[in-house]
Enzyme design. Structure first.
Site, PDB file in Angstrom:
ATOM      1  CG  HIS A  61     -15.281 -12.768   4.057  1.00 53.95           C
ATOM      2  ND1 HIS A  61     -15.526 -12.093   2.882  1.00 53.95           N
ATOM      3  CD2 HIS A  61     -14.998 -14.049   3.715  1.00 53.95           C
ATOM      4  CE1 HIS A  61     -15.415 -12.930   1.878  1.00 53.95           C
ATOM      5  NE2 HIS A  61     -15.097 -14.124   2.345  1.00 53.95           N
ATOM      6  CD  GLU A  85     -12.088 -16.420   4.695  1.00 53.00           C
ATOM      7  OE1 GLU A  85     -12.171 -17.233   3.773  1.00 53.00           O
ATOM      8  OE2 GLU A  85     -12.026 -15.167   4.518  1.00 53.00           O
ATOM      9  CG  ASP A 116      -9.418 -16.018   0.883  1.00 57.50           C
ATOM     10  OD1 ASP A 116     -10.208 -16.945   1.132  1.00 57.50           O
ATOM     11  OD2 ASP A 116      -9.763 -14.813   0.835  1.00 57.50           O
ATOM     12  CG  HIS A 126     -10.439 -14.378  -2.925  1.00 58.40           C
ATOM     13  ND1 HIS A 126     -10.910 -14.531  -4.206  1.00 58.40           N
ATOM     14  CD2 HIS A 126     -11.312 -15.038  -2.125  1.00 58.40           C
ATOM     15  CE1 HIS A 126     -12.025 -15.222  -4.191  1.00 58.40           C
ATOM     16  NE2 HIS A 126     -12.297 -15.553  -2.938  1.00 58.40           N
ATOM     17  CD  GLU A 179     -11.680 -20.135   1.199  1.00 51.86           C
ATOM     18  OE1 GLU A 179     -12.130 -19.058   1.634  1.00 51.86           O
ATOM     19  OE2 GLU A 179     -11.944 -20.588   0.066  1.00 51.86           O
TER      20      GLU A 179
HETATM   21  O1  G3P Z   1     -14.381 -18.999   3.748  1.00 48.36           O
HETATM   22  C1  G3P Z   1     -15.592 -18.377   3.425  1.00 48.36           C
HETATM   23  C2  G3P Z   1     -15.488 -17.647   2.119  1.00 48.36           C
HETATM   24  O2  G3P Z   1     -14.344 -16.838   2.171  1.00 48.36           O
HETATM   25  C3  G3P Z   1     -15.416 -18.569   0.947  1.00 48.36           C
HETATM   26  O3  G3P Z   1     -15.459 -17.903  -0.278  1.00 48.36           O
HETATM   27  O4  G3P Z   1     -14.525 -16.840  -2.275  1.00 48.36           O
HETATM   28  O5  G3P Z   1     -14.811 -15.492  -0.202  1.00 48.36           O
HETATM   29  O6  G3P Z   1     -13.024 -17.229  -0.328  1.00 48.36           O
HETATM   30  P1  G3P Z   1     -14.405 -16.804  -0.794  1.00 48.36           P
HETATM   31 MG    MG Z   2     -12.259 -17.093   1.708  1.00 47.41          MG
END
Ligand code: G3P
Ligand code: MG
Length: 239
Positions: free
Chosen positions: A6, A33, A35, A47, A99
């Site tokens: 993450h 993952e 952002d 993010h 994302e």
């Molecule tokens: O993609 C999973 C997660 O990353 C979604 O929430 O706020 O951590 O981007 P956030």
């Molecule tokens: Mg995310």
């Protein structure tokens, strides 16, 4: 259960930086993952809407130039990376979940994925594009129906995973606070994978295993991989 690093291995290195990506690769995760937002037309990996929390700077992304953002320290001397730098670093070594955090990211991301396939050793099936903004996911599917999308939710909707099936998604990504057996069963009946964020705690990993989820987003990939290996062979709860 698959392990998604993450924001990279963000429990170990500054989130969404190349260091965190490199650490996740060393840990041999299934997927990473990140952002993604836009700055002066460039896709950057960060993010928040502002740089305040994850860099030594201040201000909203849309009020700063790309050059100003690149001058900031995102932790341990790291720059805020571009998405292309992330693709070049991963170089096809694992799956990548992009994302989309902002509008107008779809077309530049699709262009860049083509480049990643021709230049950075990726196959299209290694990409999973997700967003809380389901309009962006709809846009992707109307341009490239073959690309896998993941529909994000931070709730447990009345119709469970129906929204993701309507989007023709590959997967539904749900907050750990809202996932339950009914949701997982419903998603699986609709042919969807269930990926849960953010799962760092060992008891939570066990619970996800018992629910039969298909993958977790974690800030601590090695710890999660070890726990999952211990759970291999432990039956999931009957639904
Ligand atoms: O993609 C999973 C997660 O990353 C979604 O929430 O706020 O951590 O981007 P956030
Ligand atoms: Mg995310």
């Amino acid at each position: 259960m698959l392990v998604f690093a993450h924001r990279g291995a963000s429990g170990h290195e500054p989130e969404n930086t190349l260091l965190a990506i490199e650490q996740a690769l060393v840990m041999q995760v299934d997927a990473i993952e990140v952002d993604v937002r836009l700055s002066d037309g460039e896709l950057i990996v960060i993010h928040d809407r502002s740089v305040n929390k994850t860099t030594n700077g201040n201000g909203k992304i849309n009020k700063l130039s790309f050059k100003q953002i690149r001058e900031l320290d995102a932790g341990k001397g790291q720059q805020v990376p571009t998405l292309e730098e992330v693709l070049a670093t991963i170089n096809g070594q694992c799956h990548l979940n992009i994302e989309l955090k902002a509008d107008r990211t779809v077309l530049p991301v699709l262009d860049l994925l083509e480049k990643a396939v021709s230049k950075y050793h990726f196959n299209y099936n290694q990409f999973l594009i997700s967003s809380f903004n389901h309009h962006l996911l709809f846009e992707i599917k109307s341009i490239n129906p073959e690309l896998n999308i993941g529909a994000l939710t931070a709730s447990c909707p009345l119709t469970y995973a129906a929204f993701a099936e309507h989007l023709n998604a590959y997967s539904v990504h749900i907050d750990i606070d809202f996932v339950n057996q009914e949701f997982v069963t419903d998603a699986h009946q609709r042919g969807l994978k269930v990926f849960v964020y953010t799962v760092d705690d060992e008891d939570d990993i066990s619970e996800m295993h018992y629910l039969g989820v298909d993958g977790i987003f974690t800030n601590y990939p090695t710890k999660s991989l070890v726990k999952i290996a211990h759970l291999k062979g432990v039956p999931v709860l009957p639904s």
